[in-house]
Design a protein around this motif. Structure first.
Motif, PDB file in Angstrom:
ATOM      1  N   VAL A  28      71.704  42.076 -17.111  1.00  0.00           N
ATOM      2  CA  VAL A  28      72.985  42.391 -16.294  1.00  0.00           C
ATOM      3  C   VAL A  28      73.591  41.214 -16.201  1.00  0.00           C
ATOM      4  CG1 VAL A  28      73.904  43.289 -14.010  1.00  0.00           C
ATOM      5  CG2 VAL A  28      72.283  44.600 -15.559  1.00  0.00           C
ATOM      6  N   ASP A  29      73.025  40.261 -15.749  1.00  0.00           N
ATOM      7  CA  ASP A  29      73.602  38.996 -15.052  1.00  0.00           C
ATOM      8  C   ASP A  29      74.032  38.041 -16.452  1.00  0.00           C
ATOM      9  OD1 ASP A  29      73.387  39.300 -12.500  1.00  0.00           O
ATOM     10  OD2 ASP A  29      71.856  37.765 -11.998  1.00  0.00           O
ATOM     11  N   ILE A  30      73.345  38.015 -17.398  1.00  0.00           N
ATOM     12  CA  ILE A  30      73.739  37.283 -18.674  1.00  0.00           C
ATOM     13  C   ILE A  30      75.092  37.799 -19.135  1.00  0.00           C
ATOM     14  CG2 ILE A  30      72.243  38.012 -20.440  1.00  0.00           C
ATOM     15  CD1 ILE A  30      72.084  34.733 -20.943  1.00  0.00           C
ATOM     16  N   THR A  31      75.079  39.357 -19.306  1.00  0.00           N
ATOM     17  CA  THR A  31      76.051  40.105 -19.928  1.00  0.00           C
ATOM     18  C   THR A  31      77.551  39.941 -18.969  1.00  0.00           C
ATOM     19  OG1 THR A  31      74.622  41.556 -20.794  1.00  0.00           O
ATOM     20  CG2 THR A  31      77.044  42.695 -20.348  1.00  0.00           C
ATOM     21  N   ALA A  32      77.177  40.007 -17.764  1.00  0.00           N
ATOM     22  CA  ALA A  32      78.292  39.573 -16.797  1.00  0.00           C
ATOM     23  C   ALA A  32      78.897  38.272 -17.089  1.00  0.00           C
ATOM     24  CB  ALA A  32      77.798  39.775 -15.179  1.00  0.00           C
ATOM     25  N   LEU A  33      78.294  37.297 -17.403  1.00  0.00           N
ATOM     26  CA  LEU A  33      78.459  35.860 -17.688  1.00  0.00           C
ATOM     27  C   LEU A  33      79.353  35.737 -18.777  1.00  0.00           C
ATOM     28  CD1 LEU A  33      78.506  33.096 -16.824  1.00  0.00           C
ATOM     29  CD2 LEU A  33      76.356  32.559 -18.216  1.00  0.00           C
ATOM     30  N   ALA A  90      77.896  46.936 -11.262  1.00  0.00           N
ATOM     31  CA  ALA A  90      77.223  47.442 -10.072  1.00  0.00           C
ATOM     32  C   ALA A  90      75.853  46.477  -9.737  1.00  0.00           C
ATOM     33  CB  ALA A  90      76.771  48.978 -10.194  1.00  0.00           C
ATOM     34  N   GLN A  91      75.262  45.912 -10.807  1.00  0.00           N
ATOM     35  CA  GLN A  91      74.007  45.287 -10.471  1.00  0.00           C
ATOM     36  C   GLN A  91      74.047  43.678 -10.546  1.00  0.00           C
ATOM     37  OE1 GLN A  91      71.318  47.187 -13.049  1.00  0.00           O
ATOM     38  NE2 GLN A  91      71.399  49.243 -12.064  1.00  0.00           N
ATOM     39  N   THR A  92      74.940  43.087 -11.224  1.00  0.00           N
ATOM     40  CA  THR A  92      75.082  41.774 -11.402  1.00  0.00           C
ATOM     41  C   THR A  92      75.110  40.870  -9.835  1.00  0.00           C
ATOM     42  OG1 THR A  92      76.138  40.079 -12.621  1.00  0.00           O
ATOM     43  CG2 THR A  92      77.472  41.427 -11.609  1.00  0.00           C
ATOM     44  N   SER A  93      74.375  39.715 -10.187  1.00  0.00           N
ATOM     45  CA  SER A  93      74.618  38.991  -8.921  1.00  0.00           C
ATOM     46  C   SER A  93      75.883  37.655  -9.239  1.00  0.00           C
ATOM     47  CB  SER A  93      73.257  37.891  -8.864  1.00  0.00           C
ATOM     48  OG  SER A  93      73.095  37.127  -9.871  1.00  0.00           O
ATOM     49  N   ALA A 117      74.250  31.345 -10.896  1.00  0.00           N
ATOM     50  CA  ALA A 117      73.909  32.891 -10.235  1.00  0.00           C
ATOM     51  C   ALA A 117      72.969  33.141 -11.422  1.00  0.00           C
ATOM     52  CB  ALA A 117      74.976  33.783  -9.940  1.00  0.00           C
ATOM     53  N   VAL A 118      73.514  33.231 -12.754  1.00  0.00           N
ATOM     54  CA  VAL A 118      72.524  33.620 -13.811  1.00  0.00           C
ATOM     55  C   VAL A 118      71.223  32.813 -13.743  1.00  0.00           C
ATOM     56  CG1 VAL A 118      72.208  34.130 -16.178  1.00  0.00           C
ATOM     57  CG2 VAL A 118      74.545  34.521 -15.087  1.00  0.00           C
ATOM     58  N   VAL A 119      71.042  31.583 -13.632  1.00  0.00           N
ATOM     59  CA  VAL A 119      70.186  30.703 -13.761  1.00  0.00           C
ATOM     60  C   VAL A 119      69.176  31.278 -12.598  1.00  0.00           C
ATOM     61  CG1 VAL A 119      69.205  28.352 -13.655  1.00  0.00           C
ATOM     62  CG2 VAL A 119      70.989  28.991 -15.319  1.00  0.00           C
ATOM     63  N   THR A 120      69.667  31.273 -11.375  1.00  0.00           N
ATOM     64  CA  THR A 120      68.952  31.852 -10.178  1.00  0.00           C
ATOM     65  C   THR A 120      68.014  32.933 -10.594  1.00  0.00           C
ATOM     66  OG1 THR A 120      70.231  30.787  -8.957  1.00  0.00           O
ATOM     67  CG2 THR A 120      68.867  32.333  -7.720  1.00  0.00           C
ATOM     68  N   THR A 121      68.617  33.816 -11.154  1.00  0.00           N
ATOM     69  CA  THR A 121      68.077  35.218 -11.651  1.00  0.00           C
ATOM     70  C   THR A 121      67.121  34.826 -12.368  1.00  0.00           C
ATOM     71  OG1 THR A 121      69.877  36.645 -11.035  1.00  0.00           O
ATOM     72  CG2 THR A 121      68.286  37.414 -12.321  1.00  0.00           C
ATOM     73  N   LEU A 122      67.136  34.170 -13.513  1.00  0.00           N
ATOM     74  CA  LEU A 122      66.257  33.886 -14.493  1.00  0.00           C
ATOM     75  C   LEU A 122      65.116  33.070 -13.917  1.00  0.00           C
ATOM     76  CD1 LEU A 122      68.510  32.709 -17.520  1.00  0.00           C
ATOM     77  CD2 LEU A 122      67.626  35.036 -17.199  1.00  0.00           C
ATOM     78  N   ARG A 123      65.262  32.312 -13.076  1.00  0.00           N
ATOM     79  CA  ARG A 123      64.227  31.337 -12.348  1.00  0.00           C
ATOM     80  C   ARG A 123      63.392  32.518 -11.452  1.00  0.00           C
ATOM     81  NH1 ARG A 123      63.324  26.179 -13.160  1.00  0.00           N
ATOM     82  NH2 ARG A 123      64.838  24.980 -14.260  1.00  0.00           N
ATOM     83  N   GLU A 124      64.137  33.182 -10.769  1.00  0.00           N
ATOM     84  CA  GLU A 124      63.438  34.056  -9.792  1.00  0.00           C
ATOM     85  C   GLU A 124      62.484  35.061 -10.739  1.00  0.00           C
ATOM     86  OE1 GLU A 124      66.810  34.630  -6.465  1.00  0.00           O
ATOM     87  OE2 GLU A 124      66.373  36.298  -7.661  1.00  0.00           O
ATOM     88  N   ILE A 125      62.847  35.566 -11.777  1.00  0.00           N
ATOM     89  CA  ILE A 125      61.937  36.412 -12.325  1.00  0.00           C
ATOM     90  C   ILE A 125      60.943  35.696 -13.461  1.00  0.00           C
ATOM     91  CG2 ILE A 125      63.617  38.325 -12.171  1.00  0.00           C
ATOM     92  CD1 ILE A 125      64.321  37.963 -15.213  1.00  0.00           C
ATOM     93  N   HIS A 126      61.166  34.615 -13.611  1.00  0.00           N
ATOM     94  CA  HIS A 126      60.356  33.826 -14.789  1.00  0.00           C
ATOM     95  C   HIS A 126      59.051  34.116 -14.511  1.00  0.00           C
ATOM     96  CE1 HIS A 126      58.146  30.738 -16.794  1.00  0.00           C
ATOM     97  NE2 HIS A 126      58.779  30.932 -17.673  1.00  0.00           N
ATOM     98  N   ASP A 127      58.464  33.722 -13.329  1.00  0.00           N
ATOM     99  CA  ASP A 127      56.838  33.761 -13.148  1.00  0.00           C
ATOM    100  C   ASP A 127      56.356  35.115 -13.419  1.00  0.00           C
ATOM    101  OD1 ASP A 127      56.938  31.136 -12.839  1.00  0.00           O
ATOM    102  OD2 ASP A 127      56.567  31.050 -10.772  1.00  0.00           O
ATOM    103  N   ASP A 128      56.985  36.124 -12.805  1.00  0.00           N
ATOM    104  CA  ASP A 128      56.456  37.513 -13.114  1.00  0.00           C
ATOM    105  C   ASP A 128      56.450  37.962 -14.499  1.00  0.00           C
ATOM    106  OD1 ASP A 128      55.895  37.889 -10.216  1.00  0.00           O
ATOM    107  OD2 ASP A 128      57.698  38.838  -9.848  1.00  0.00           O
ATOM    108  N   VAL A 129      57.541  37.625 -15.232  1.00  0.00           N
ATOM    109  CA  VAL A 129      57.770  37.851 -16.419  1.00  0.00           C
ATOM    110  C   VAL A 129      56.725  37.278 -17.303  1.00  0.00           C
ATOM    111  CG1 VAL A 129      59.460  37.749 -18.628  1.00  0.00           C
ATOM    112  CG2 VAL A 129      60.259  38.559 -16.180  1.00  0.00           C
TER     113      VAL A 129
END
Length: 161
Positions: A28-33, A90-93, A117-129
């Motif tokens: 969602v975030d990278i598409t919005a970008l 609706a879902q993008t940061s 904002a996109v990089v923040t999302t990518l970093r937030e989810i990285h470890d779980d992914v």
């Protein structure tokens, strides 16, 4: 032992709901970008217009590659990506892009904020992914690096010594 009629259609890996949710956030975030990058690209005006106009296209290319790569990875691990406009909105940061003409210095500030904002999302989810699927985390790492480089290139335009 269970017999499989067509082993070619049996997945080797199926994403958990948590992995699917994290990859959807990234998508969602990278598409919005890619969308806001074009919005700014079309409407930027002022000093250094041409260089910024062209650099914005580089950001859009990276974002479009990222959305396609993420969506195809999601399908490969049996997740249905949702890149519909309503879902993305609706879902993008990513912050809302300004309307109309945008002076180059403001365009730089905006697109850097959008990239970050996109990089923040990518970093937030990285470890779980990474824990759930190292193959998918490699995609996040690649696009994090590429977008951080663009953020640096762009933000340098508004620095003063």
């Amino acid at each position: 032992m269970k017999t499989v009629k067509n082993p070619a259609v049996v997945p080797t890996f199926t994403a958990s709901q948590a992995l699917a949710t994290n990859l959807q956030r990234a998508l969602v975030d990278i598409t919005a970008l890619s969308l806001v990058g074009k919005q700014i690209h079309w409407n930027v005006v002022g000093p250094n217009f041409r260089d910024l106009h062209l650099n914005l296209d580089e950001v859009v290319v990276i974002a479009r590659e990222g959305s396609d790569t993420l969506a195809e990875r999601m399908r490969a691990i049996n997740v249905f990506p949702d890149g519909r406009p309503g879902t993305v909105a609706a879902q993008t940061s990513v912050p809302v892009a300004p309307e109309g003409a945008v002076i180059t210095s403001d365009a730089v500030d905006y697109i850097v904020a959008a990239i970050n904002a996109v990089v923040t999302t990518l970093r937030e989810i990285h470890d779980d992914v990474d824990e759930a699927d190292p193959s998918s985390s490699g995609i996040l790492e690649d696009f994090t690096q590429r977008l951080e480089q663009q953020s640096w290139f762009l933000s340098a335009q508004n620095y003063s010594a």
